[in-house]
Design a protein around this motif. Structure first.
Motif, PDB file in Angstrom:
ATOM      1  N   LYS A  12       0.787  -1.072   0.298  1.00 17.49           N
ATOM      2  CA  LYS A  12      -0.230  -0.022   0.105  1.00 17.49           C
ATOM      3  C   LYS A  12       0.942   1.037   0.027  1.00 17.49           C
ATOM      4  N   LEU A  13       1.660   1.411   0.969  1.00 20.89           N
ATOM      5  CA  LEU A  13       2.669   2.391   0.944  1.00 20.89           C
ATOM      6  C   LEU A  13       3.640   2.845  -0.370  1.00 20.89           C
ATOM      7  N   LEU A  14       4.067   1.431  -1.187  1.00 19.45           N
ATOM      8  CA  LEU A  14       4.436   1.738  -2.360  1.00 19.45           C
ATOM      9  C   LEU A  14       3.323   2.249  -3.341  1.00 19.45           C
ATOM     10  N   GLU A  15       2.459   1.691  -3.274  1.00 21.20           N
ATOM     11  CA  GLU A  15       1.432   2.022  -4.420  1.00 21.20           C
ATOM     12  C   GLU A  15       1.019   3.467  -4.375  1.00 21.20           C
ATOM     13  N   TYR A  16       0.915   3.854  -2.976  1.00 16.60           N
ATOM     14  CA  TYR A  16       0.607   5.610  -2.515  1.00 16.60           C
ATOM     15  C   TYR A  16       1.655   6.253  -3.344  1.00 16.60           C
ATOM     16  N   PHE A  17       3.115   6.176  -3.003  1.00 22.41           N
ATOM     17  CA  PHE A  17       3.888   7.028  -3.250  1.00 22.41           C
ATOM     18  C   PHE A  17       4.312   6.793  -4.793  1.00 22.41           C
ATOM     19  N   PHE A  18       4.162   5.628  -5.247  1.00 19.43           N
ATOM     20  CA  PHE A  18       4.705   5.556  -6.625  1.00 19.43           C
ATOM     21  C   PHE A  18       3.661   6.032  -7.549  1.00 19.43           C
ATOM     22  N   SER A  27       2.154   1.356 -11.999  1.00 18.19           N
ATOM     23  CA  SER A  27       1.819  -0.079 -11.954  1.00 18.19           C
ATOM     24  C   SER A  27       2.821  -1.060 -12.301  1.00 18.19           C
ATOM     25  N   ILE A  28       3.672  -0.617 -13.228  1.00 13.11           N
ATOM     26  CA  ILE A  28       4.798  -1.376 -13.857  1.00 13.11           C
ATOM     27  C   ILE A  28       5.801  -1.294 -12.638  1.00 13.11           C
ATOM     28  N   LYS A  29       6.044  -0.304 -12.103  1.00 14.71           N
ATOM     29  CA  LYS A  29       7.060  -0.467 -11.005  1.00 14.71           C
ATOM     30  C   LYS A  29       6.824  -1.378  -9.863  1.00 14.71           C
ATOM     31  N   LYS A  34       6.784  -6.531  -7.041  1.00 10.10           N
ATOM     32  CA  LYS A  34       6.282  -7.904  -6.454  1.00 10.10           C
ATOM     33  C   LYS A  34       7.006  -8.933  -6.968  1.00 10.10           C
ATOM     34  N   LYS A  35       7.335  -8.900  -8.408  1.00  8.97           N
ATOM     35  CA  LYS A  35       8.110  -9.880  -8.891  1.00  8.97           C
ATOM     36  C   LYS A  35       9.403 -10.025  -8.035  1.00  8.97           C
TER      37      LYS A  35
END
Length: 144
Positions: A12-18, A27-29, A34-35
């Motif tokens: 969630k934190l990565l989604e927010y800042f990215f 979403s690619i990053k 995630k990979k």
């Protein structure tokens, strides 16, 4: 990776800042991170599977008196079954962890304490957290 292992943040934190940093390409990053997380998880899964296989082979050698009862073959077949299904079971561990609700940020939250008491629910992630500061072949480190 350490952010993902923190129950207050996970992805969630990565989604927010990215989203703020990278916009539509975020979403690619996130997918790449995630990979990486899955790769680390599978690496630990393989390591744990090797340990289980080693201890199983040592147990079978020490239990030669069970040959008369034909139990040894039964237990070996069972161990093979468990080893075959371990990937499915541990694969669901990462899925379950990532889908579980993120904890709210709290100044008094003890992340290492949480992993010590609740980590049995996520044995592979608990092993990753226990290892703490690791150097991997991929050239990155995890700090927890």
């Amino acid at each position: 990776i350490s952010i993902i292992l923190n129950l207050r943040y996970k992805l969630k934190l990565l989604e927010y800042f990215f989203l703020k940093l990278y916009g539509s390409s975020s979403s690619i990053k996130i997918k790449n991170i995630k990979k990486l997380c899955y790769s680390l998880f599978e690496e630990y899964q393989a390591k744990i599977k090797r340990i289980v296989n080693f201890s199983t082979s040592r147990t079978n050698v020490n239990e030669s008196n069970l040959d008369n009862l034909n139990i040894r073959n039964f237990l070996s077949d069972y161990d093979a079954f468990v080893n075959d299904t371990i990937k499915t079971q541990t694969k669901s561990e990462i899925e379950f962890y990532l889908k579980e609700k993120v904890l709210l940020v709290s100044a008094t939250f003890d992340i290492l304490g949480w992993w010590k008491t609740n980590g049995i629910k996520y044995p592979i992630f608990q092993k990753i957290v226990k290892d703490g500061n690791l150097n991997f072949n991929r050239g990155f480190r995890i700090y927890i």
